[in-house]
Scaffold this active site. Structure first.
Site, PDB file in Angstrom:
ATOM      1  N   LYS A  87      36.184  -9.576-122.228  1.00  0.00           N
ATOM      2  CA  LYS A  87      34.588  -9.540-121.720  1.00  0.00           C
ATOM      3  C   LYS A  87      34.631  -7.986-122.395  1.00  0.00           C
ATOM      4  CE  LYS A  87      30.636 -10.118-120.085  1.00  0.00           C
ATOM      5  NZ  LYS A  87      29.965  -9.793-121.242  1.00  0.00           N
ATOM      6  N   GLN A 108      37.475  -0.894-122.172  1.00  0.00           N
ATOM      7  CA  GLN A 108      36.923  -2.004-121.566  1.00  0.00           C
ATOM      8  C   GLN A 108      38.206  -2.430-120.400  1.00  0.00           C
ATOM      9  OE1 GLN A 108      33.598  -2.557-122.767  1.00  0.00           O
ATOM     10  NE2 GLN A 108      33.209  -3.534-120.643  1.00  0.00           N
ATOM     11  N   LYS A 111      37.691  -0.325-117.381  1.00  0.00           N
ATOM     12  CA  LYS A 111      36.589  -0.496-116.920  1.00  0.00           C
ATOM     13  C   LYS A 111      36.163  -1.817-116.069  1.00  0.00           C
ATOM     14  CE  LYS A 111      33.315   0.799-119.514  1.00  0.00           C
ATOM     15  NZ  LYS A 111      32.102   0.759-120.435  1.00  0.00           N
ATOM     16  N   LYS A 123      36.301  -6.294-127.380  1.00  0.00           N
ATOM     17  CA  LYS A 123      35.134  -5.649-127.745  1.00  0.00           C
ATOM     18  C   LYS A 123      34.876  -6.178-129.272  1.00  0.00           C
ATOM     19  CE  LYS A 123      32.000  -2.503-126.614  1.00  0.00           C
ATOM     20  NZ  LYS A 123      31.227  -2.413-125.595  1.00  0.00           N
ATOM     21  N   ASP A 163      25.456  -4.135-127.011  1.00  0.00           N
ATOM     22  CA  ASP A 163      26.117  -2.670-126.987  1.00  0.00           C
ATOM     23  C   ASP A 163      25.025  -2.060-127.903  1.00  0.00           C
ATOM     24  OD1 ASP A 163      28.814  -1.271-126.427  1.00  0.00           O
ATOM     25  OD2 ASP A 163      27.855  -0.448-128.435  1.00  0.00           O
ATOM     26  N   SER A 375      27.079  -8.214-116.164  1.00  0.00           N
ATOM     27  CA  SER A 375      27.391  -9.129-116.865  1.00  0.00           C
ATOM     28  C   SER A 375      28.029 -10.039-116.346  1.00  0.00           C
ATOM     29  CB  SER A 375      28.014  -8.301-118.294  1.00  0.00           C
ATOM     30  OG  SER A 375      27.255  -7.706-119.099  1.00  0.00           O
TER      31      SER A 375
END
Length: 448
Positions: A87, A108, A111, A123, A163, A375
Site C-alpha cells: 500500500k 511507508q 507508517k 510506492k 501522492d 485509504s
C-alpha cells in the site's frame, strides 16, 4: 549476526547513488539503536527490511496534443507485504527516480504498520509532470501508465493511491483504464471519487490527521491549539486541510507556500482567505496570485516559511524542505513543535537540531499517517461493499491518530527515551513488521 554498522555499510554499498533512499534508511536505523540494544534478535530482520521484495520499472509511451510521442519512466516498488497487501501512493513529478520511490516505499512500511491496519509498504510513480498538460494529455498518459501497472497490482496484492501530482483526476483516469483491461470493478486504487468506491474524508485525511496528532500532543502536555501560531509549507491538500482544522481548533495560520515562494499573512489566514487561496490552487495558479486577494498579505519570493516566527511548524510540501539552517532559525524564533505533513521534509541534520533543543519533533511516518489510514478504511469499505458516513470515517481517523500518538510516546518511554517520538515511531512500526516476518519464516533468528 552482523552489526548495525555492518548492515548500514552493506546497504550503502549496494545503492551508493540513491541518496534519498540512503537518507531514509540512515534516519530509521540510527534512531533504532536503543531497540536493538534491548532486543538484539531484531538485527537479524534488518537486512531483509532494507531490501524491497520487488522493483518494477517500465517505459510509458504516450502521445501529446501535437501528435508527438513522449516517453516517461514508470516505477512500482513493492517493499514489504508482511502485514498486508502493498500500500502506498503514486507520485507524478519530474524529480521522480528509483531512489525517491524506494525512500517513500521504505517509509511507508512503518507508517502503515503504525495505523494498525493490515497494509504492507509500497510506492510508485513516474517522472511525468502533469503541470502544464491538458486533460487529454494526462488521460493518455494515465491510460498508458496503467496498461503496464495493472499486471502488478490487485485488491489483495498491491493497492496504490495518490501522492504529489496524482489527485482525483489521475486516479479516475487510471481506474477507468484498469476496469477496461480487467473487466473488474475492484478496490484496486484508493482516493477514488465518492459514488464509485471512494471514501468520505479521504482528501482531508492527511491534513486532519496531522492536526489531530498535534492536538493530542499538546493536550498530553496540558496545553491546547488555541492561540498557537502556525507556519505551514505547501498549498496542496495536506496544507489546505491542515489549515482548516487548525482554524477550527483556535490556532492562527500564518503561511502557505509553493516552489516559487511563501505567502505570509501577519495577522493570520481566516477561513475566507483559505478558501480564496484554495480557489487559486484549484485552477493551478501560484501562491503569489493571492496578493490580489489581500491587502495585508506579503510574498516572500523564493523563500520557505521557516523564517517566520511561530509556535508550531507543519512542513507539508516535499522532502528535505527543512535543512540545518532552517531548523536553527525555527529554534531561534521560538518554535516548539514540528509535526511533519510531507514525507521526510526534515533532513537528518535538522532533526538532530530539533531534538538537541527540546523541540517536540513528530516524524512524517506517524504525523501524516492519516492519509493512508483513510485509504485503508476505503479498502475496508470496498471489500464490504459499504459506505460509511463522514462522521464515522472522521471518528475512526481521530481514533487511529490518537493510537499512533500514544504508541509512539509509550514505545519511546519503554526504551528509556521519553519524548523521543522519532524513536517511538520507528521502533513501534519496525517491531510490528519484524515480528510478522519472523513468525512467517521470512527471516530466521536463533533468539526467538
Amino acid at each position: 549476526m552482523a552489526t548495525l554498522e555492518e548492515i548500514q555499510c552493506k546497504v550503502r554499498s549496494r545503492d551508493p547513488n540513491q541518496d534519498e533512499f540512503l537518507q531514509a534508511v540512515d534516519e530509521v536505523l540510527t534512531s533504532l539503536k536503543p531497540l536493538f540494544e534491548r532486543y538484539p534478535k531484531y538485527l537479524s530482520v534488518l537486512s531483509a527490511v532494507c531490501e524491497p521484495e520487488r522493483v518494477v520499472q517500465f517505459r510509458v509511451p504516450w502521445q501529446d496534443d501535437r501528435g508527438e510521442m513522449q516517453i516517461n519512466r514508470g516505477f512500482r516498488v513493492q517493499f514489504n507485504q508482511a502485514i498486508g497487501p502493498y500500500k502506498g501512493g503514486l507520485r507524478f513529478h519530474p524529480t521522480v527516480n528509483l531512489s525517491i520511490i524506494k525512500f517513500l516505499g521504505f517509509e511507508q512500511i512503518f507508517k502503515n504498520a503504525l495505523t494498525t491496519l493490515p497494509m504492507g509498504g509500497g510506492k510508485g510513480g513516474s517522472d511525468f509532470d502533469p503541470k502544464g498538460k491538458t486533460d487529454s494529455e494526462v488521460l493518455r498518459f494515465c491510460q498508458s501508465f496503467m496498461t503496464e501497472l495493472y499486471k502488478h497490482i490487485g485488491p489483495d496484492t498491491d493497492v496504490p493511491a495518490g501522492d504529489i501530482g496524482v489527485g482525483g483526476r489521475e486516479i479516475g483516469f487510471m481506474f477507468g483504464q484498469y476496469k477496461r483491461i480487467t473487466n473488474c470493478h475492484q478496490g484496486v486504487l484508493t482516493g477514488k471519487g465518492w459514488g464509485w468506491g471512494g471514501s468520505l474524508i479521504r482528501p482531508e485525511a492527511t491534513g486532519y490527521g496531522l492536526v489531530y496528532a498535534l492536538d493530542f500532543a499538546l493536550k498530553d502536555g496540558g496545553d491546547s491549539m488555541k492561540g498557537k501560531k502556525i507556519t505551514l509549507s505547501g498549498s496542496g491538500n495536506v496544507a489546505q486541510f491542515a489549515a482548516e482544522k487548525c482554524l477550527e481548533l483556535g490556532a492562527t495560520v500564518l503561511t502557505f507556500s509553493d516552489s516559487a515562494g511563501t505567502i505570509y499573512e501577519p495577522n493570520g489566514f481566516d477561513a475566507d482567505k483559505v478558501k480564496k487561496l484554495v480557489a487559486i490552487k484549484d485552477r493551478r495558479g501560484r501562491c503569489k496570485e493571492f496578493l490580489e486577494q489581500s491587502s495585508t498579505a506579503q510574498y516572500l519570493e523564493g523563500k520557505r516559511p521557516w523564517g517566520v516566527k511561530c509556535d508550531v511548524a507543519l512542513p507539508s510540501a516535499t522532502q528535505n524542505e527543512i535543512e540545518k539552517a532552517d531548523a536553527s532559525t525555527l529554534v531561534a524564533n521560538g518554535c516548539k513543535f514540528v509535526f511533519e505533513g510531507a514525507n521526510m521534509p526534515s533532513d537528518n541534520d535538522a532533526i538532530e537540531i530539533f531534538k538537541d533543543n527540546n523541540v517536540c519533533y513528530f516524524p512524517a511516518k506517524a504525523a501524516n499517517a492519516g492519509g493512508v489510514a483513510v485509504s485503508g478504511l476505503e479498502m475496508a469499505q470496498n471489500s464490504g461493499r459499504v459506505h460509511w458516513t463522514r462522521n464515522e470515517v472522521d471518528q475512526k481517523l481521530k481514533g487511529i491518530m490518537e493510537n499512533i500518538y500514544n504508541t509512539c510516546r509509550d514505545t519511546a518511554a519503554d526504551l528509556g527515551k521519553p519524548g523521543d517520538y522519532q524513536l517511538g515511531a520507528n521502533a513501534a512500526g519496525f517491531k510490528k513488521v519484524a515480528d510478522a516476518m519472523i513468525e512467517q519464516g521470512q527471516v530466521f533468528t536463533n533468539k526467538l
